[in-house]
Motif scaffolding. Structure first.
Motif, PDB file in Angstrom:
ATOM      1  N   LEU A   1       1.308  -1.340   0.035  1.00 36.32           N
ATOM      2  CA  LEU A   1       0.395   0.155   0.480  1.00 36.32           C
ATOM      3  C   LEU A   1       0.914   1.462  -0.272  1.00 36.32           C
ATOM      4  O   LEU A   1       2.110   0.808   0.397  1.00 36.32           O
ATOM      5  N   ALA A   2       0.135   2.342  -0.762  1.00 41.61           N
ATOM      6  CA  ALA A   2       1.042   3.440  -1.208  1.00 41.61           C
ATOM      7  C   ALA A   2       1.508   4.147   0.239  1.00 41.61           C
ATOM      8  O   ALA A   2       0.595   4.009   1.462  1.00 41.61           O
ATOM      9  N   ALA A   3       2.319   4.345   0.456  1.00 39.19           N
ATOM     10  CA  ALA A   3       3.140   5.744   1.837  1.00 39.19           C
ATOM     11  C   ALA A   3       2.215   7.370   0.890  1.00 39.19           C
ATOM     12  O   ALA A   3       2.019   7.311   0.346  1.00 39.19           O
ATOM     13  N   VAL A   4       1.170   7.418   2.118  1.00 36.80           N
ATOM     14  CA  VAL A   4       1.211   8.936   1.811  1.00 36.80           C
ATOM     15  C   VAL A   4       1.720   9.871   3.160  1.00 36.80           C
ATOM     16  O   VAL A   4       1.201   9.736   4.435  1.00 36.80           O
ATOM     17  N   PRO A   5       2.753  10.292   3.027  1.00 34.65           N
ATOM     18  CA  PRO A   5       3.479  11.620   3.974  1.00 34.65           C
ATOM     19  C   PRO A   5       2.918  12.378   4.165  1.00 34.65           C
ATOM     20  O   PRO A   5       2.827  12.849   6.042  1.00 34.65           O
ATOM     21  N   GLY A   6       1.626  13.156   3.819  1.00 34.07           N
ATOM     22  CA  GLY A   6       0.932  14.301   4.849  1.00 34.07           C
ATOM     23  C   GLY A   6       0.291  13.973   5.682  1.00 34.07           C
ATOM     24  O   GLY A   6       0.043  14.348   6.157  1.00 34.07           O
ATOM     25  N   ILE A   7       0.034  11.958   6.092  1.00 34.75           N
ATOM     26  CA  ILE A   7      -0.488  11.890   7.103  1.00 34.75           C
ATOM     27  C   ILE A   7      -0.010  11.041   8.265  1.00 34.75           C
ATOM     28  O   ILE A   7      -0.894  10.625   8.995  1.00 34.75           O
ATOM     29  N   GLY A   8       1.103  11.027   7.745  1.00 33.10           N
ATOM     30  CA  GLY A   8       1.946  10.800   8.376  1.00 33.10           C
ATOM     31  C   GLY A   8       2.095   9.382   8.416  1.00 33.10           C
ATOM     32  O   GLY A   8       2.540   7.987   9.169  1.00 33.10           O
ATOM     33  N   LEU A   9       1.731   8.093   6.980  1.00 34.92           N
ATOM     34  CA  LEU A   9       1.305   6.449   6.422  1.00 34.92           C
ATOM     35  C   LEU A   9       2.342   5.756   5.600  1.00 34.92           C
ATOM     36  O   LEU A   9       3.086   6.877   4.788  1.00 34.92           O
ATOM     37  N   GLY A  10       2.873   5.542   6.998  1.00 40.69           N
ATOM     38  CA  GLY A  10       4.211   4.656   5.564  1.00 40.69           C
ATOM     39  C   GLY A  10       3.495   3.901   5.063  1.00 40.69           C
ATOM     40  O   GLY A  10       2.920   3.377   5.234  1.00 40.69           O
ATOM     41  N   GLU A  11       4.442   3.074   3.858  1.00 37.66           N
ATOM     42  CA  GLU A  11       4.539   2.303   2.541  1.00 37.66           C
ATOM     43  C   GLU A  11       3.924   0.979   3.751  1.00 37.66           C
ATOM     44  O   GLU A  11       4.877   0.573   4.417  1.00 37.66           O
ATOM     45  N   LEU A  12       3.002   0.057   3.372  1.00 35.17           N
ATOM     46  CA  LEU A  12       2.461  -1.084   3.863  1.00 35.17           C
ATOM     47  C   LEU A  12       2.975  -2.142   3.060  1.00 35.17           C
ATOM     48  O   LEU A  12       1.899  -2.662   1.692  1.00 35.17           O
ATOM     49  N   VAL A  13       4.404  -3.391   3.671  1.00 35.27           N
ATOM     50  CA  VAL A  13       4.038  -4.062   2.440  1.00 35.27           C
ATOM     51  C   VAL A  13       3.665  -5.628   3.398  1.00 35.27           C
ATOM     52  O   VAL A  13       3.304  -5.661   4.435  1.00 35.27           O
ATOM     53  N   MET A  14       2.887  -6.573   2.113  1.00 35.00           N
ATOM     54  CA  MET A  14       2.339  -7.924   2.548  1.00 35.00           C
ATOM     55  C   MET A  14       3.014  -9.357   2.025  1.00 35.00           C
ATOM     56  O   MET A  14       3.552  -8.542   0.837  1.00 35.00           O
ATOM     57  N   SER A  15       3.808 -10.106   1.854  1.00 36.29           N
ATOM     58  CA  SER A  15       4.077 -10.982   1.736  1.00 36.29           C
ATOM     59  C   SER A  15       3.064 -12.477   2.159  1.00 36.29           C
ATOM     60  O   SER A  15       2.630 -12.777   3.219  1.00 36.29           O
TER      61      SER A  15
END
Length: 830
Positions: free
Chosen positions: A33-47
């Motif tokens: 899932l993409a990071a959204v720096p403006g709300i403090g959200l980093g990239e979230l990776v699944m595996s």
């Protein structure tokens, strides 16, 4: 901490407009899932899991710990061991920068023909729930999320994208939903994966009754519902049905399509808010949302850099190897162990005068199942290597192949030095990476510097140094254009296509032999396989490249191979024959046609057993196989798909350093024709579960006819046990109808481990597993297990009333060594 998480989620959500919220619900790529720096959200990776953490790239360049198959873990009947597995996988996930593991699989072994049988735990919902709950707790102990899958009734592979499974409400509740319900209640998973299939008319990614009604409203699930990859098909249907996250991205039914649906008045924006809130909650729990606390109470981290430095790859690999070996030992099921010369043939005497090790799987063990569960370990210990290392130096060990179970070529391996080169227009080199095998498998992420839109072809280049002389076979696997050249000769130049109905199988294609080349021992030859990407790949919603260079050593006369094996067995004191399935028998994407061992392996066992009375057969398979020779051999040991330490664990068990600790988590029929449930192929798109509750050992007990080869719960050890007492006690925990004490004594001459099983039978009802525990005692020692019966053991789903109701008493309780072997009996009333 929960308040801090919810506050951070609310603040982040409040900063987003419709486009931003809809964007949270669609993957940015194959795994993230993409990071959204403006709300403090980093990239979230699944595996993918469940036996390892592949990481963002499906490539052997980044190796992973490979644990034994879920069937092996369930065969341990040990939830604490499952929790330790989960904790190890959380460490591996953090090392690879993964936040959510796409596991565990808690579908049931409804039919032995299920192609993905090896990836699920058991035919029994209670055993599945106990192992699955512990696994989820272990992963989430380490600050990594799970997606419990595949919700629900995804119990076969045939037409899995379109099949409508027709399941009665009582069977749905008591069997197929039961493991999910227990895990949601007791482990509070962060995610659940919605399956491809439909249930009773509604596809699972749009199933409002089950996703919103049962999972959320009834059970109180507050995590994310993510689609299986490419399962979401309708924007309006999915968001109204209860699907939060459509994967993979970026081309999904959410994102821009969801924005358009809201603006067209087809979707209430409040539904988007609810789903976005849950996705942000997942990010907060995983430590990639600013302002939230990580599960261990520390500040949220945007990445795993510091932890990776402390929790080094070497440490994780060493711990993973040790745990893989332990699980393989604990999951080994000793099905048969007959006496020879006055004592059981196992464990083998290492000074016994020589061992003949026989079978293709003894040299090249199949350590994991096929499909999305595959990972790439940095090493594999074969049975041959494991026994050689464990035996005294002076003990003779002779190896013979005996029979080749595979009729297809495999990916190029030993003797090859290869690398893959990505090519653009006019063959401009875009990037490259080494290949430990002939398999190229790029899903989502490509080698550094490679942009998918620029990619036109991939070449596998290198050289091959043969270890044997003769006519070596070469081939291709994949969909697209190929040019295969070996030692200056063009063996194939053309297009390969595959019309398989399952997209997963169609993408990877069928293996095809393209020609043979006479080669000399130790004389290097050049190899090059060029792959042209077909235009239709551009239409796929994922960025993917998958194909393989195949190789097979010179074929030998089958009769000559069998004769060599028989001669080796006749000359040895003991013969160990390793038999198993292949990737074309057990894998994701298709169901099995039968339960036969491929090739001439049955004949091999029969001929070896005829000349050596101390024949031990090791079965390397993830699910039941027919064993027509089982009464003719001294011992049968089920190793499942035993993970990267296969040979070391097998040597531990065969030579007696460790006791085989496993018990069957599923019934093994003698013949497919004897199995109560065999239908896995839909008719007109529908698959009725007409058997209702009669699945697994319940079905075997409810009918007359042939008994199974080995019943649910069966397994021997290297010592003997006496069951001395069974007592029903007042309940120790809220909600439990009673507690049960079972006392046992080790009557053998060595320490051992026993799995105490308790079955409950209501008046006029089916016996069902109601509790189990492992106990350990020294020779002559005693132990006891105290079990708390679950509430569901004395309840049933009343279809007319639409709810759970208590069963009438009194109830019969059996303390048993298997579903077919009760030893002590008691009764109780609520």
């Amino acid at each position: 901490m929960a308040d801090q998480v919810e506050q951070a989620v609310a603040e982040a959500l409040g900063k987003l407009g419709l486009e931003g919220k809809a964007g949270l619900l669609a993957g940015a790529d194959m795994w993230a899932l993409a990071a959204v720096p403006g709300i403090g959200l980093g990239e979230l990776v699944m595996s993918d899991g469940p036996i390892g953490v592949r990481g963002r790239r499906w490539t052997s360049v980044d190796p992973s710990v490979a644990l034994p198959s879920p069937t092996a873990l369930a065969a341990s009947w040990d939830p604490e061991l499952a929790r330790r597995v989960g904790r190890l996988l959380a460490r591996e996930a953090r090392r690879k920068g993964v936040h959510v593991l796409l596991a565990p699989t808690v579908n049931l072994h409804r039919s032995p023909l299920g192609g993905r049988h090896f990836e699920a735990y058991s035919e029994d919902p209670y055993l599945t729930a106990e192992i699955g709950t512990a696994y989820v707790r272990g992963v989430q102990d380490g600050g990594v999320g799970v997606t419990v899958k595949h919700f629900v009734a995804n119990d076969a592979e045939t037409q899995r994208f379109t099949v409508d499974n027709l399941v009665g409400q009582r069977a749905l509740r008591e069997l197929y939903l039961a493991p999910f319900e227990a895990i949601v209640r007791d482990a509070r998973p962060w995610g659940v994966m919605a399956a491809y299939n439909a249930v009773n008319g509604a596809t699972m990614t749009e199933h409002r009754e089950l996703l919103r009604g049962v999972l959320r409203e009834e059970w109180g699930f507050d995590g994310v519902v993510v689609s299986d990859w490419l399962a979401a098909r309708s924007t309006v249907g999915a968001i109204t049905g209860g699907l939060d996250l459509a994967m993979p991205g970026p081309r999904t039914v959410y994102g821009e399509a969801l924005v358009a649906a809201v603006r067209a008045g087809e979707v209430d924006e409040g539904l988007v808010d609810e789903a976005a809130r849950r996705v942000l909650r997942l990010a907060a729990r995983a430590g990639v949302l600013a302002g939230a606390a990580a599960p261990d109470g520390s500040a949220a981290r945007a990445d795993a850099t510091e932890e990776t430095a402390a929790d080094t790859a070497a440490d994780t690999a060493a711990d993973g190897a040790a745990l893989a070996r332990e699980v393989a030992v604990r999951g080994c099921v000793l099905l048969r162990n007959e006496p020879r010369d006055g004592r059981p043939v196992l464990p083998l005497d290492p000074r016994g005068g020589g061992i003949a090790l026989i079978g293709a799987a003894a040299r090249d063990a199949r350590v994991l199942g096929g499909g999305s569960a595959q990972v790439f370990p940095d090493h594999v210990v074969s049975p041959l290597d494991g026994l050689r290392a464990a035996l005294p130096r002076q003990e003779p060990l002779v190896y013979a192949q005996g029979a080749d179970p595979s009729e297809e070529l495999g990916a190029a391996g030993g003797g090859f030095a290869l690398h893959a080169v990505a090519l653009g227009e006019q063959d401009r080199e875009l990037g490259a990476e080494p290949l430990p095998s002939g398999q190229v498998q790029w899903l989502g992420d490509l080698p550094d510097g490679v942009v998918y839109g620029d990619l036109r072809a991939v070449e596998v280049r290198g050289e091959f140094v043969p270890s044997v002389a003769g006519a070596h076979r070469f081939g291709t696997r994949g969909t697209g254009g190929f040019r295969l050249e070996v030692d200056g000769r063009v063996l194939f130049d053309g297009v390969q296509a595959d019309a398989h109905e399952d997209p997963f199988e169609a993408f990877f294609g069928q293996p095809v032999e393209r020609g043979v080349v006479e080669l000399a021992v130790e004389q290097p030859v050049g190899v090059c396989l060029r792959y042209e990407l077909p235009p239709e790949l551009a239409e796929l919603p994922i960025q993917a490249v998958g194909f393989a260079l195949l190789h097979g050593e010179p074929e030998r006369d089958p009769e000559e191979l069998l004769a060599e094996a028989v001669a080796a067995a006749a000359a040895a004191t003991s013969a160990v024959v390793v038999v198993g399935t292949t990737e074309r028998v057990e894998s994701e994407g298709f169901d099995r046609a039968d339960l036969l061992l491929p090739g001439r392996q049955d004949e091999l066992v029969a001929r070896v057993a005829a000349v050596n009375p101390r024949t031990v057969v090791v079965v390397n398979a993830g699910a039941p196989v027919e064993m027509p020779w089982r009464e003719d051999v001294a011992a049968v040991l089920l190793a499942w798909f035993p993970g990267q330490e296969a040979g070391a664990a097998l040597a531990d068990v065969l030579l007696g350093a460790q006791e085989p600790g496993g018990r069957l988590p599923t019934t093994w029929p003698a013949r497919l024709a004897d199995a109560p449930v065999t239908r896995v192929t839909p008719q007109d798109g529908e698959l009725p579960y007409d058997e209702g509750l009669s699945v697994g050992y319940r079905a075997w007990a409810a009918r007359t006819g042939p008994a199974p080869a080995y019943p649910f719960g069966h397994g021997l050890g290297y010592t003997d046990w006496e069951y001395t007492a069974l007592e029903v006690l007042p309940s120790r925990v809220a909600g439990s109808p009673a507690s049960v004490r079972v006392a046992v004594r080790n009557t053998g001459d060595r320490a051992g481990r026993e799995v105490v099983q308790v079955y409950l039978t209501p008046p006029g009802g089916d016996r069902r597993l109601a509790g189990f525990a492992t106990v350990v005692a020294q020779a002559g020692g005693s132990a006891e297990a105290v079990l708390d019966l679950p509430a569901r053991a004395v309840e049933f789903w009343d279809e007319a009333a639409g709810g759970w109701r208590p069963e009438p008493g009194p109830f019969t309780l059996d303390a048993a060594r298997s579903a077919a072997a009760p030893l002590l009996t008691a009764t109780f009333s609520r």
